[in-house]
Scaffold this motif. Structure first.
Motif, PDB file in Angstrom:
ATOM      1  N   ASN A   1      68.047  30.380  46.388  1.00 52.46           N
ATOM      2  CA  ASN A   1      67.143  31.342  47.014  1.00 52.46           C
ATOM      3  C   ASN A   1      67.171  32.710  46.347  1.00 52.46           C
ATOM      4  O   ASN A   1      66.190  33.154  45.776  1.00 52.46           O
ATOM      5  N   ILE A   2      68.318  33.365  46.449  1.00 44.82           N
ATOM      6  CA  ILE A   2      68.377  34.776  46.062  1.00 44.82           C
ATOM      7  C   ILE A   2      68.008  34.978  44.597  1.00 44.82           C
ATOM      8  O   ILE A   2      67.133  35.781  44.266  1.00 44.82           O
ATOM      9  N   LEU A   3      68.652  34.212  43.731  1.00 40.32           N
ATOM     10  CA  LEU A   3      68.428  34.381  42.302  1.00 40.32           C
ATOM     11  C   LEU A   3      66.974  34.082  41.922  1.00 40.32           C
ATOM     12  O   LEU A   3      66.358  34.820  41.151  1.00 40.32           O
ATOM     13  N   VAL A   4      66.445  33.006  42.509  1.00 40.98           N
ATOM     14  CA  VAL A   4      65.072  32.594  42.196  1.00 40.98           C
ATOM     15  C   VAL A   4      64.091  33.673  42.620  1.00 40.98           C
ATOM     16  O   VAL A   4      63.249  34.129  41.834  1.00 40.98           O
ATOM     17  N   PHE A   5      64.213  34.107  43.869  1.00 38.22           N
ATOM     18  CA  PHE A   5      63.264  35.099  44.394  1.00 38.22           C
ATOM     19  C   PHE A   5      63.388  36.434  43.670  1.00 38.22           C
ATOM     20  O   PHE A   5      62.398  37.072  43.331  1.00 38.22           O
ATOM     21  N   LEU A   6      64.633  36.833  43.454  1.00 34.12           N
ATOM     22  CA  LEU A   6      64.863  38.144  42.844  1.00 34.12           C
ATOM     23  C   LEU A   6      64.323  38.176  41.415  1.00 34.12           C
ATOM     24  O   LEU A   6      63.639  39.126  41.016  1.00 34.12           O
ATOM     25  N   SER A   7      64.607  37.115  40.666  1.00 36.35           N
ATOM     26  CA  SER A   7      64.170  37.106  39.269  1.00 36.35           C
ATOM     27  C   SER A   7      62.646  37.116  39.174  1.00 36.35           C
ATOM     28  O   SER A   7      62.068  37.719  38.266  1.00 36.35           O
TER      29      SER A   7
END
Lengths: 207, 280
Positions: free
Chosen positions: A115-121
């Motif tokens: 979640n976090i890495l995908v959305f943030l990137s």
């Protein structure tokens, strides 16, 4: 047509019509159908879950796969919540301990990567290939920042932050509006499908 | 002294809600009785979904993780039917492994065949080209286990055939052996953990086919996790158009278009009526 086939058609048709009558009036017949649906659904779930437990738990254990045994035992401990004596209710906590700890471990373990890495990137990626793509990415970045700023509660929403939160609020309203519209369209399609089913069952239309 | 007559606008506002609902219901059913074949536009997201599936390499393995159940059936079933038709008719012989999210999910192939009068291509064989495993228990824990060790969660298929006896399952042990997950869904909470484990831990693309409120959250995963995204029954209609046939999705789209036109007309009448009443 035999009596079984007639019942198989007319009982669902009548139940669906009673369900749809809620659009016009709330009456005991509708509430009865609602209760019937909840009860029937629960019964179906219990039977299906039991079958799956037998397939994935009891059968392998009987075949010697005893590593599954603790899972079954801790699962059974959950039912101590229902014990009439309060002296034994604490035993269920050992079951919950497994449920919560495994759940938390699985969630936290996959949260960063999934979640976090995908959305943030993707949110901070503002370099587009075509002019339209570029515009979209910048717009997405603005939406990301303004919506995020709306959830800053440790500082008063005034000045630049105030403007940002106001814009963010509009974007959130648009998003929820779209979500609600799609939800309504889903309900619409569900109702339409049932009406079509009735017409089909009665031989009025055929797809 | 003559009584002041009510204007048409005031009369219109006094139409009972029940009558308006009845008109809506008639408009809703009309395309079912009388196909209208109104134009259907195909958005980029649906086209990408269609093309991605068609371009999948020969023999790719697709897990169809269905959340198709009673409460979203009307919206998701046309989309699922159109998608499965596309997948099973693919010249690249795609393999389909079907699992359900909960006990309430609809056993798929039977319903599709019975309701949509849709047959699989004759050269597709159960256990070789497609298989149905029923539902997994344990929510996120269950799905994590399915990803890590598929055979631990599903030692046999829905008809109790051991997984070792199913040729389609040769070499498939975990999510690392899957090529794509097709995921018809209307529940945001479920979507979150399905993607976290399949995409986050194994990098498997999850093609979301959302309905209801879930569509709003699903958009965040497009296109990096879900390279294409048809939405609800409308998405089904668009896929039907791309495949060159008409079925339930097209009928639903007709009905929805007609209802939208009626809603816009009634909305305009209401606004004009309100304005005229204030002016008088």
């Amino acid at each position: 047509m035999d009596i079984g086939a007639i019942i198989a058609i007319w009982v669902p048709v009548i139940l669906i019509l009673i369900s749809l009558s809620f659009m016009f009036v709330d009456w005991p017949g509708w509430r009865w159908v609602e209760t019937l649906l909840v009860g029937g659904g629960m019964g179906h779930s219990v039977v299906m879950t039991w079958g799956t437990l037998v397939r994935t738990g009891f059968k392998p254990i009987m075949q010697g796969n005893v590593i599954l045994l603790p899972g079954i035992i801790f699962g059974l401990l959950l039912y101590f919540r229902l014990h009439p004596s309060p002296n034994y209710k604490w035993i269920s906590r050992y079951g919950f301990l497994w449920v919560v700890s495994v759940g938390a471990g699985l969630s936290l373990g996959s949260l960063w990567q999934g979640n976090i890495l995908v959305f943030l990137s993707k949110a901070i990626d503002i370099v587009g290939v075509t002019p339209m793509d570029q515009f979209n990415k910048i717009l997405m970045f603005v939406i990301f920042v303004t919506c995020l700023s709306y959830f800053i509660f440790t500082k008063e929403h005034t000045g630049v932050l105030g403007v940002s939160t106001k814009i963010g609020r509009y974007f959130l309203m648009i998003a929820f509006g779209v979500g609600f519209a799609v939800l309504i369209s889903m309900y619409y399609n569900v109702a339409l499908e049932r009406i079509w089913w009735i017409l089909d069952a009665l031989g009025i239309v055929q797809i | 002294m003559s009584e002041k007559t009510e204007s048409i606008w005031v009369k219109l506002q006094k139409i009972p809600n029940t009558a308006i609902l009845a008109v809506f219901t008639i408009f809703m059913i009309l395309p079912v009785l009388l196909p209208l074949n109104l134009p259907i536009g195909v958005p980029v997201m649906t086209k990408e979904f269609h093309d991605y599936l068609l371009e999948m390499p020969e023999g790719s393995t697709i897990v169809f993780m269905s959340q198709l159940s009673g409460f979203n059936y009307g919206d998701l079933a046309p989309l699922c039917a159109a998608t499965l038709k596309l997948v099973t008719n693919s010249p690249n012989h795609l393999k389909v492994i079907m699992v359900f999210q909960s006990a309430g999910c609809v056993p798929f192939w039977d319903i599709m065949k019975n309701t949509y009068d849709w047959e699989l291509p004759p050269d597709r064989e159960y256990g070789v080209d497609y298989v149905e495993f029923g539902f997994f228990i344990g929510a996120e824990r269950g799905w994590a286990t399915t990803c890590d060790d598929f055979r631990a969660m599903f030692p046999s298929d829905r008809f109790d055939t051991p997984v070792e006896d199913l040729p389609i399952m040769d070499g498939i042990y975990s999510a690392s052996d899957w090529d794509l997950i097709l995921f018809p869904n209307s529940w945001t909470g479920l979507m979150d953990y399905i993607i976290r484990h399949a995409y986050g831990r194994y990098g498997v693309k999850v093609m979301i086919m959302p309905a209801g409120m879930c569509a709003m959250s699903a958009a965040a995963y497009y296109p990096h996790v879900s390279p294409g995204m048809p939405i609800g029954a409308g998405g089904g209609a668009q896929l039907e158009k791309l495949q060159g046939y008409k079925s339930w999705g097209t009928t639903v789209a007709d009905s929805f278009s007609l209802m939208s036109i009626l809603t816009v007309v009634l909305g305009c009448v209401a606004i004009i009526g309100d304005y005229m009443e204030r002016r008088s």
